[in-house]
Design a protein around this motif. Structure first.
Motif, PDB file in Angstrom:
ATOM      1  N   SER A  57     -31.412   8.789  -4.888  1.00 49.56           N
ATOM      2  CA  SER A  57     -31.148   7.237  -5.204  1.00 49.56           C
ATOM      3  C   SER A  57     -32.095   6.658  -6.203  1.00 49.56           C
ATOM      4  CB  SER A  57     -30.661   6.439  -3.892  1.00 49.56           C
ATOM      5  OG  SER A  57     -31.811   6.576  -2.882  1.00 49.56           O
ATOM      6  N   SER A  61     -28.346   5.406  -9.412  1.00 47.69           N
ATOM      7  CA  SER A  61     -27.715   4.232  -8.794  1.00 47.69           C
ATOM      8  C   SER A  61     -26.249   4.178  -8.592  1.00 47.69           C
ATOM      9  CB  SER A  61     -28.250   3.253  -9.143  1.00 47.69           C
ATOM     10  OG  SER A  61     -29.589   2.966  -9.001  1.00 47.69           O
ATOM     11  N   LEU A  66     -25.391   6.572  -3.943  1.00 46.43           N
ATOM     12  CA  LEU A  66     -26.018   5.506  -2.881  1.00 46.43           C
ATOM     13  C   LEU A  66     -25.184   5.880  -1.374  1.00 46.43           C
ATOM     14  CD1 LEU A  66     -26.421   2.119  -4.890  1.00 46.43           C
ATOM     15  CD2 LEU A  66     -28.159   3.981  -4.425  1.00 46.43           C
ATOM     16  N   GLY A  70     -27.999   7.059   1.212  1.00 46.07           N
ATOM     17  CA  GLY A  70     -28.316   6.486   2.275  1.00 46.07           C
ATOM     18  C   GLY A  70     -28.308   6.950   3.586  1.00 46.07           C
ATOM     19  N   HIS A 135     -36.254   4.001 -11.502  1.00 44.63           N
ATOM     20  CA  HIS A 135     -35.104   3.425 -11.168  1.00 44.63           C
ATOM     21  C   HIS A 135     -34.846   2.140 -11.917  1.00 44.63           C
ATOM     22  CE1 HIS A 135     -32.421   1.012  -8.305  1.00 44.63           C
ATOM     23  NE2 HIS A 135     -32.797   2.006  -7.310  1.00 44.63           N
ATOM     24  N   GLY A 175     -31.031   1.411  -1.018  1.00 45.19           N
ATOM     25  CA  GLY A 175     -30.590   1.907  -2.522  1.00 45.19           C
ATOM     26  C   GLY A 175     -31.588   1.108  -3.693  1.00 45.19           C
ATOM     27  N   THR A 176     -32.139   0.114  -3.377  1.00 44.04           N
ATOM     28  CA  THR A 176     -33.113  -0.678  -4.353  1.00 44.04           C
ATOM     29  C   THR A 176     -34.565  -0.139  -4.314  1.00 44.04           C
ATOM     30  OG1 THR A 176     -31.805  -2.532  -4.162  1.00 44.04           O
ATOM     31  CG2 THR A 176     -33.749  -2.934  -5.014  1.00 44.04           C
ATOM     32  N   ASN A 524     -22.994   2.332   3.059  1.00 40.55           N
ATOM     33  CA  ASN A 524     -24.428   3.105   2.500  1.00 40.55           C
ATOM     34  C   ASN A 524     -25.537   2.898   3.389  1.00 40.55           C
ATOM     35  OD1 ASN A 524     -23.090   2.859   0.001  1.00 40.55           O
ATOM     36  ND2 ASN A 524     -24.234   1.771  -1.126  1.00 40.55           N
TER      37      ASN A 524
END
Length: 535
Positions: A57, A61, A66, A70, A135, A175-176, A524
């Motif tokens: 991830s 994205s 994700l 996750g 990312h 995810g971020t 997620n």
């Protein structure tokens, strides 16, 4: 958590929380209550739709990535349905009164899946080195606002910002800002690293096997840092290309969970009515997904504003919501979803008006039929296929010559991210704040190749750039609202994208699957507390 703390978080992400330290003991319980005796063991069968191109991830994205990743990777924080931060790999944190320094106290005893210890050096590498390069969504914020990041010993991380950025505390979910193993990635080509084929995280499930076109298997992490977890032995993400076959697999019990988009929306009502099936639309609070059409503004006919405005008038968004997505969504009025902070309900709306659309085409002076255009199909199922057919029909009614090209998820991401399209549909997550989820799609300095979740349509406006800067940096909520209200009007009027729907994604599951949706990122999440009740 005191009510004053909650209000401060919502109105400015905690800069009234100068000495705020979040700890597990002080935070609210998950939204979905557990039964007293969770059951250990078992395999949970799910669907990966479409099959993800990659399981890392940090590098990819897309939604399916994700979803699977996750369970493998983790972030420093999680977020409750109210969007308040909760501990994950960070057990506590504090924000300096000036909003410039964030200090995280990390969990001890955490191991990567290969047995190496997770430390603050891994977190500093992930946030300071790897994510700013690979990312695409996160790097835009880190490269702009982060001054430094450093490990203070093995279990403390310090991040300093160049200027206050109120939404920063919302960026630490998996995810971020996934934590990546420094020992496997430092000094290597991130995108071509062999570790990408055997992902190694700190999460409750470890990668076991990926049989392309058939399934992805994850197995229980026996050394997971949360003692006694996870409950499940195995997760199997089945790859079933046909929507009808996915519905049948759920009906027969071959799979126990359906994520939004796994089956055609027309089947949801029927599947929901099956005895012993649970249904929820919770778990999307952080994402607030919004669907839109991207028109490549670098070339005719969509470099002309009046042509783009004509497209907006030519599409009946209520019809799309009711008849193409079968009620699982509502018309979008602009770039901000109505459930998110700083949404302005007074943003002017482009009504469905074919007469006005044709008049705008005439006013544009563009002979649109001279420029054949192709719709690059979004490969996420029958809803999107129907949408493409509808868009083609309506644009042909304006005199455009339109065709549709199909591709898989990886091909779509590559082509859209490299601007190789005329028209394509997309939907993106808003991540709790416009500075995180919306700004990336419109800032001119994010007109970069490599991801479909940047400003790939080529919208370039110095006025918009200045408003994004104003809205993102100030600590004053009222000033942020003024900037974002003006932005919503500007982006809608200039048709920076063609806004379609605020999407609603349901989760369908067998009733004996417990603790499935507990946070603002829903499916997620890690699934470390999910279990199958065998009673």
């Amino acid at each position: 958590m005191p009510s004053a703390t909650r209000r401060a978080l919502r109105s400015g992400y905690g800069f009234a929380l100068a000495a705020f330290i979040a700890t597990a003991a002080a935070l609210p319980a998950p939204a979905q209550a557990q039964t007293p005796t969770p059951v250990r063991g078992g395999t949970l069968s799910l669907i990966a739709q479409p099959e993800p191109p990659l399981l890392v991830s940090a590098i990819n994205s897309q939604g399916p990535t994700l979803y699977v990743a996750g369970k493998i990777y983790q972030g420093l924080l999680r977020y409750g349905p109210d969007l308040n931060p909760l501990p994950e790999l960070a057990k506590s944190w504090r924000i300096a009164p000036d909003g410039l320094t964030y200090t995280f106290e990390l969990e001890s005893g955490v191991k990567w899946h290969d047995g190496k210890p997770f430390t603050a050096a891994d977190a500093a590498f992930s946030i300071g080195t790897m994510l700013p390069e690979v990312h695409v969504r996160t790097r835009a914020v880190l490269n702009k606002y982060m001054a430094s990041v450093r490990a203070v010993g093995d279990h403390q991380l310090e991040i300093k910002l160049k200027e206050p950025f109120p939404p920063f505390i919302m960026m630490f979910e998996t995810g971020t800002m996934p934590m990546m193993p420094r020992h496997l990635y430092e000094g290597r080509d991130y995108r071509k690293n062999p570790a990408n084929q055997q992902p190694v995280g700190t999460g409750p499930f470890m990668f076991k096997e990926w049989k392309k076109g058939a399934y992805i298997k994850l197995v229980r992490n026996p050394d997971y840092w949360k003692k006694g977890l996870p409950y499940l032995d195995e997760l199997v993400f089945n790859v079933i290309p046909d929507s009808a076959s996915r519905a049948v697999a759920f009906e027969r019990g071959d799979v126990q969970v359906l994520r939004g988009g796994d089956v055609d929306n027309v089947d949801v009502k029927r599947l929901r009515a099956i005895p012993g099936v649970d249904y929820t639309t919770r778990g999307w609070e952080l994402f607030s997904p919004l669907a839109y059409i991207m028109l490549n503004q670098r070339k005719p006919p969509f470099d002309n504003l009046k042509v783009r405005q004509a497209v907006m008038h030519a599409l009946n968004r209520q019809l799309i919501a009711d008849n193409i997505f079968f009620g699982q969504g509502k018309p979008a009025t602009g770039p901000f979803a109505s459930a998110t902070r700083f949404y302005d309900r007074d943003t002017p709306v482009f009504e469905f008006n074919l007469k006005k659309a044709r008049a705008l085409i005439k006013e544009s002076g563009v002979e649109v039929g001279r420029y054949p255009v192709k719709i690059l199909a979004l490969p996420y199922g029958a809803n999107w296929e129907r949408l493409d057919e509808y868009v083609r029909q309506m644009l042909e009614g304006l005199g455009l010559k339109v065709s549709i090209e199909s591709t898989d998820a990886g091909g779509w991401a590559a082509r859209a991210g490299n601007w190789d399209f005329d028209i394509t549909t997309n939907f993106t997550y808003q991540y709790g704040d416009p500075a995180l989820g919306v700004e990336r799609l419109y800032r001119s300095n994010n007109i970069v190749k490599g991801s479909p979740f940047a400003n790939v349509q080529g919208y370039d406006s110095p006025k918009a750039d200045a408003l994004w800067q104003q809205g993102g940096a100030t600590l004053d909520a009222a000033e942020r609202q003024r900037a974002y209200s003006e932005l919503q009007k500007l982006l809608t009027q200039e048709v920076a994208n063609v806004y379609l729907l605020e999407l609603e994604f349901p989760t369908l599951s067998r009733a004996n699957v417990k603790n499935l949706v507990t946070t603002a990122i829903g499916l997620n999440e890690s699934f470390d507390k999910v279990y199958i009740d065998k009673k």
